[in-house]
Design an enzyme around this catalytic site. Structure first.
Site, PDB file in Angstrom:
ATOM      1  N   ARG A 166      33.761  36.210  35.058  1.00 16.41           N
ATOM      2  CA  ARG A 166      34.562  37.152  35.826  1.00 16.41           C
ATOM      3  C   ARG A 166      35.484  37.889  34.860  1.00 16.41           C
ATOM      4  O   ARG A 166      36.320  37.274  34.191  1.00 16.41           O
ATOM      5  CB  ARG A 166      35.402  36.382  36.862  1.00 16.41           C
ATOM      6  CG  ARG A 166      36.120  37.280  37.819  1.00 16.41           C
ATOM      7  CD  ARG A 166      37.393  36.655  38.355  1.00 16.41           C
ATOM      8  NE  ARG A 166      38.411  37.669  38.245  1.00 16.41           N
ATOM      9  CZ  ARG A 166      39.678  37.516  38.598  1.00 16.41           C
ATOM     10  NH1 ARG A 166      40.104  36.377  39.080  1.00 16.41           N
ATOM     11  NH2 ARG A 166      40.517  38.491  38.454  1.00 16.41           N
TER      12      ARG A 166
ATOM     13  N   HIS B 279      42.731  44.991  37.572  1.00 21.39           N
ATOM     14  CA  HIS B 279      43.558  43.833  37.232  1.00 21.39           C
ATOM     15  C   HIS B 279      44.828  44.363  36.565  1.00 21.39           C
ATOM     16  O   HIS B 279      45.097  44.073  35.402  1.00 21.39           O
ATOM     17  CB  HIS B 279      42.780  42.869  36.334  1.00 21.39           C
ATOM     18  CG  HIS B 279      43.317  41.469  36.344  1.00 21.39           C
ATOM     19  ND1 HIS B 279      42.557  40.369  36.670  1.00 21.39           N
ATOM     20  CD2 HIS B 279      44.550  40.985  36.047  1.00 21.39           C
ATOM     21  CE1 HIS B 279      43.291  39.268  36.575  1.00 21.39           C
ATOM     22  NE2 HIS B 279      44.507  39.616  36.197  1.00 21.39           N
TER      23      HIS B 279
ATOM     24  N   GLU C 133      44.736  40.078  42.890  1.00 25.21           N
ATOM     25  CA  GLU C 133      46.112  39.719  43.245  1.00 25.21           C
ATOM     26  C   GLU C 133      46.937  40.928  43.670  1.00 25.21           C
ATOM     27  O   GLU C 133      47.928  41.294  43.012  1.00 25.21           O
ATOM     28  CB  GLU C 133      46.803  38.981  42.084  1.00 25.21           C
ATOM     29  CG  GLU C 133      46.163  37.646  41.783  1.00 25.21           C
ATOM     30  CD  GLU C 133      47.036  36.744  40.899  1.00 25.21           C
ATOM     31  OE1 GLU C 133      48.099  37.203  40.431  1.00 25.21           O
ATOM     32  OE2 GLU C 133      46.657  35.588  40.685  1.00 25.21           O
TER      33      GLU C 133
ATOM     34  N   ASN D   4      42.746  32.714  44.085  1.00 23.70           N
ATOM     35  CA  ASN D   4      43.398  32.304  42.844  1.00 23.70           C
ATOM     36  C   ASN D   4      44.425  31.228  43.178  1.00 23.70           C
ATOM     37  O   ASN D   4      45.299  31.453  44.011  1.00 23.70           O
ATOM     38  CB  ASN D   4      44.140  33.482  42.193  1.00 23.70           C
ATOM     39  CG  ASN D   4      43.182  34.542  41.641  1.00 23.70           C
ATOM     40  OD1 ASN D   4      41.966  34.417  41.755  1.00 23.70           O
ATOM     41  ND2 ASN D   4      43.733  35.577  41.046  1.00 23.70           N
TER      42      ASN D   4
ATOM     43  N   TYR E  48      47.067  28.257  41.395  1.00 29.24           N
ATOM     44  CA  TYR E  48      47.665  27.543  40.262  1.00 29.24           C
ATOM     45  C   TYR E  48      48.617  26.440  40.696  1.00 29.24           C
ATOM     46  O   TYR E  48      48.662  25.383  40.095  1.00 29.24           O
ATOM     47  CB  TYR E  48      48.436  28.530  39.352  1.00 29.24           C
ATOM     48  CG  TYR E  48      47.526  29.477  38.619  1.00 29.24           C
ATOM     49  CD1 TYR E  48      46.942  29.122  37.412  1.00 29.24           C
ATOM     50  CD2 TYR E  48      47.217  30.723  39.153  1.00 29.24           C
ATOM     51  CE1 TYR E  48      46.088  29.979  36.739  1.00 29.24           C
ATOM     52  CE2 TYR E  48      46.360  31.588  38.486  1.00 29.24           C
ATOM     53  CZ  TYR E  48      45.797  31.208  37.283  1.00 29.24           C
ATOM     54  OH  TYR E  48      44.948  32.050  36.630  1.00 29.24           O
TER      55      TYR E  48
ATOM     56  N   GLU F  80      40.433  31.927  40.173  1.00 28.89           N
ATOM     57  CA  GLU F  80      41.272  31.542  39.034  1.00 28.89           C
ATOM     58  C   GLU F  80      41.864  30.169  39.305  1.00 28.89           C
ATOM     59  O   GLU F  80      42.247  29.875  40.450  1.00 28.89           O
ATOM     60  CB  GLU F  80      42.448  32.519  38.808  1.00 28.89           C
ATOM     61  CG  GLU F  80      42.043  33.859  38.259  1.00 28.89           C
ATOM     62  CD  GLU F  80      43.243  34.768  37.974  1.00 28.89           C
ATOM     63  OE1 GLU F  80      44.369  34.257  37.756  1.00 28.89           O
ATOM     64  OE2 GLU F  80      43.050  35.987  37.969  1.00 28.89           O
TER      65      GLU F  80
END
Ligand SMILES: *[C@@H]1O[C@H](CO)[C@@H](O)[C@H](O)[C@H]1NC(C)=O
Ligand SMILES: *[C@@H]1O[C@H](CO)[C@@H](O)[C@H](O)[C@H]1NC(C)=O
Ligand SMILES: *[C@@H]1O[C@H](CO)[C@@H](O)[C@H](O)[C@H]1NC(C)=O
Length: 489
Positions: A103, A148, A193, A331, A333, A398
């Site tokens: 990606r 991005h 995002e 995504n 985290y 992600e």
């Protein structure tokens, strides 16, 4: 790791028999057939070549040239990993680890220096064609993001994402990309995002650093959604024969409710609605989450405004935007605890959400302040997506662990625990997760942390002329993990 859990699974399956159907059978240590493993990067973070061969400037180029102190050690992305010249080394690393998917993102100003299709930079077009061809020649499927964060500067000069015209300009750019690469690229992400992009207008954590909190972020978000909707409809009209699948890459840190009181449970839900929901709800259900509409409208009124800070879509826009993702790019985290409470600047998205979000002091800290390690949050995010949006295929686009180049063992733990939570989401919750792309294949420019924070499973010697790439232990761990857990087609 795998053998003991397999053995345990077998023993339990035999001894427990039908008694506890929550126990996954032994095969549940394997991923479903066709599951995709990959790795991610973004143009500004890896490419360098910021003005090479006719590339135009982006808002990140400009902002960091004008404000070098914005980034740790005054770093910027002018050279980065120089993937503009060494992309073949990236593909070699991907291949060596054994990924099926890569990606990456296209830098809009590399192909359209002014942002507009009136001037096409052929060298930029050729660059991405070479990357795609190199991937395909190595049996790696491209997943391509069109945006991005690196907006062409000339478009920021007309207001960037605050200007409604941006939706058509983005669609024209996307049209050219589908036309040029669409016979080879079948997985597209329009916007990565959107919430972070909007944050560059509403806050100070991303270019263009406008700090229009509680207004600029909602307006930018609105136009990002309009751009996405138009692009999806264009693809349906003009390129459906290419058979590609489109999504956005959504982001957010989900909240665990601090207590099981209705107030905290509702607060934790708003934490989701004001992040994943802000962009996910319009593209999957046609409009902003009702609770977001209610809270922002109410606050706007209380502030004496005659219009809501959260813009309204027209009926036509709702029809255009509703139902425009074929899969859900997630995504993840980190996560928070959440409880009711108004915090943050006034006005702001955070304050509107009326959620007090905080890290548990017991969750392990990382090399960056914005994340702590909480693997259960990945399963929670996946569950919330399923609950809110139905059984849409999900790809984790992600997920990764930052260090200062010193904690690769902890990176391995991070992957192992997060992948275990993802397997639970697949097998225990029955959720349709079809792929996982870690962040990142190589150490790269980590925005405000510059090069001090490293997310790669491949080390990059930023001082060497060739930006030498060297696989870390975590890369070999991942290679082994896929070999052990992946079912072949
Ligand atoms: C979005 O589309 C779905 C499915 O067609 C429909 O049920 C829903 O009412 C639409 N949403 C809006 C806000 O129109
Ligand atoms: C809202 O208020 C502004 C000034 O504060 C005014 O210019 C505008 O016309 C008003 N709009 C409506 C719809 O009343
Ligand atoms: C750098 O790459 C060039 C071209 O691929 C090669 O000729 C050269 O030997 C490399 N240098 C080092 C130090 O690896």
């Amino acid at each position: 790791m795998w053998f003991p859990s397999l053995a345990l699974g077998l023993v339990l399956a035999v001894t427990a028999g039908q008694c506890d159907d929550r126990l996954p059978p032994a095969s549940h240590t394997m991923f479903p057939k066709g599951f995709k493993f990959g790795a991610s990067t973004a143009a500004y973070q890896v490419e360098g070549g910021w003005d090479a061969d006719g590339k135009g400037p982006s808002i990140w180029d400009d902002y960091l040239h004008k404000h070098p102190d914005y980034i740790k050690n005054r770093n910027n992305g002018d050279v980065a990993d120089d993937s503009y010249h060494f992309y073949k080394d990236d593909v070699r690393a991907l291949k060596e680890v054994g990924f099926q998917t890569y990606r990456f993102s296209i830098a809009w100003p590399r192909v359209l220096p002014n942002g507009r299709t009136s001037h096409i930079n052929q060298a930029g077009i050729d660059y991405y064609m070479n990357v795609i061809d190199e991937l395909l020649a190595n049996g790696i499927e491209p997943v391509v993001a069109l945006y991005h964060w690196d907006l062409p500067t000339p478009l920021q000069e007309i207001g960037g994402w605050l200007n409604p015209d941006i939706a058509d300009l983005f669609t024209e750019y996307a049209d050219l990309m589908f036309q040029t690469y669409g016979d080879k690229v079948k997985w597209w992400i329009t916007i990565n995002e959107a919430q972070s992009v909007a944050g560059g207008y509403g806050g100070d954590n991303a270019a263009p650093v406008l700090n229009l909190h509680g207004t600029g972020d909602y307006l930018a978000g609105h136009n990002l959604l309009r751009a996405h909707g138009k692009t999806y409809r264009l693809y349906q009209r003009k390129y459906s024969h290419q058979g590609g699948k489109l999504s956005m890459a959504f982001c957010g840190a989900p909240c665990f409710p601090t207590t099981q009181t209705p107030e905290d449970i509702a607060a934790a839900d708003r934490c989701f609605q004001f992040s994943f929901g802000w962009f996910g709800h319009p593209v999957l259900k046609g409009d902003y989450p009702p609770v977001m509409r209610e809270y922002v409208d109410r606050n706007s009124k209380a502030e004496g405004r005659n219009v809501s800070r959260l813009p309204y879509f027209t009926e036509e826009e709702i029809r255009e935007i509703n139902g425009t993702v074929d899969w859900f790019g997630l995504n993840y985290y980190t996560a928070y605890w959440g409880k009711e409470g108004a915090v943050g600047a006034n006005p702001s998205v955070d304050r509107d959400s009326n959620v007090n979000k905080y890290f548990d002091p017991n969750w392990p800290a990382t090399a960056t302040t914005w994340m702590k390690v909480i693997p259960q949050g990945l399963r929670l995010a996946i569950q919330k997506v399923r609950q809110e949006f139905g059984n849409i295929p999900i790809i984790v686009t992600e997920n990764g662990y930052p260090d200062h180049g010193d904690l690769d063992e902890k990176r391995i733990d991070y992957f192992e625990t997060h992948l275990a939570e993802m397997r639970q989401a697949i097998y225990e919750d029955g959720i349709n997760v079809i792929g996982y792309c870690l962040w990142s294949i190589i150490d790269n420019f980590e925005w405000r942390d510059g090069y001090t924070v490293k997310f790669g499973i491949v080390e990059v010697d930023f001082n060497s002329p060739n930006k030498t790439r060297t696989l870390k232990k975590s890369a070999y761990w991942f290679q082994n993990y896929m070999a052990m857990h992946k079912l072949l087609e």
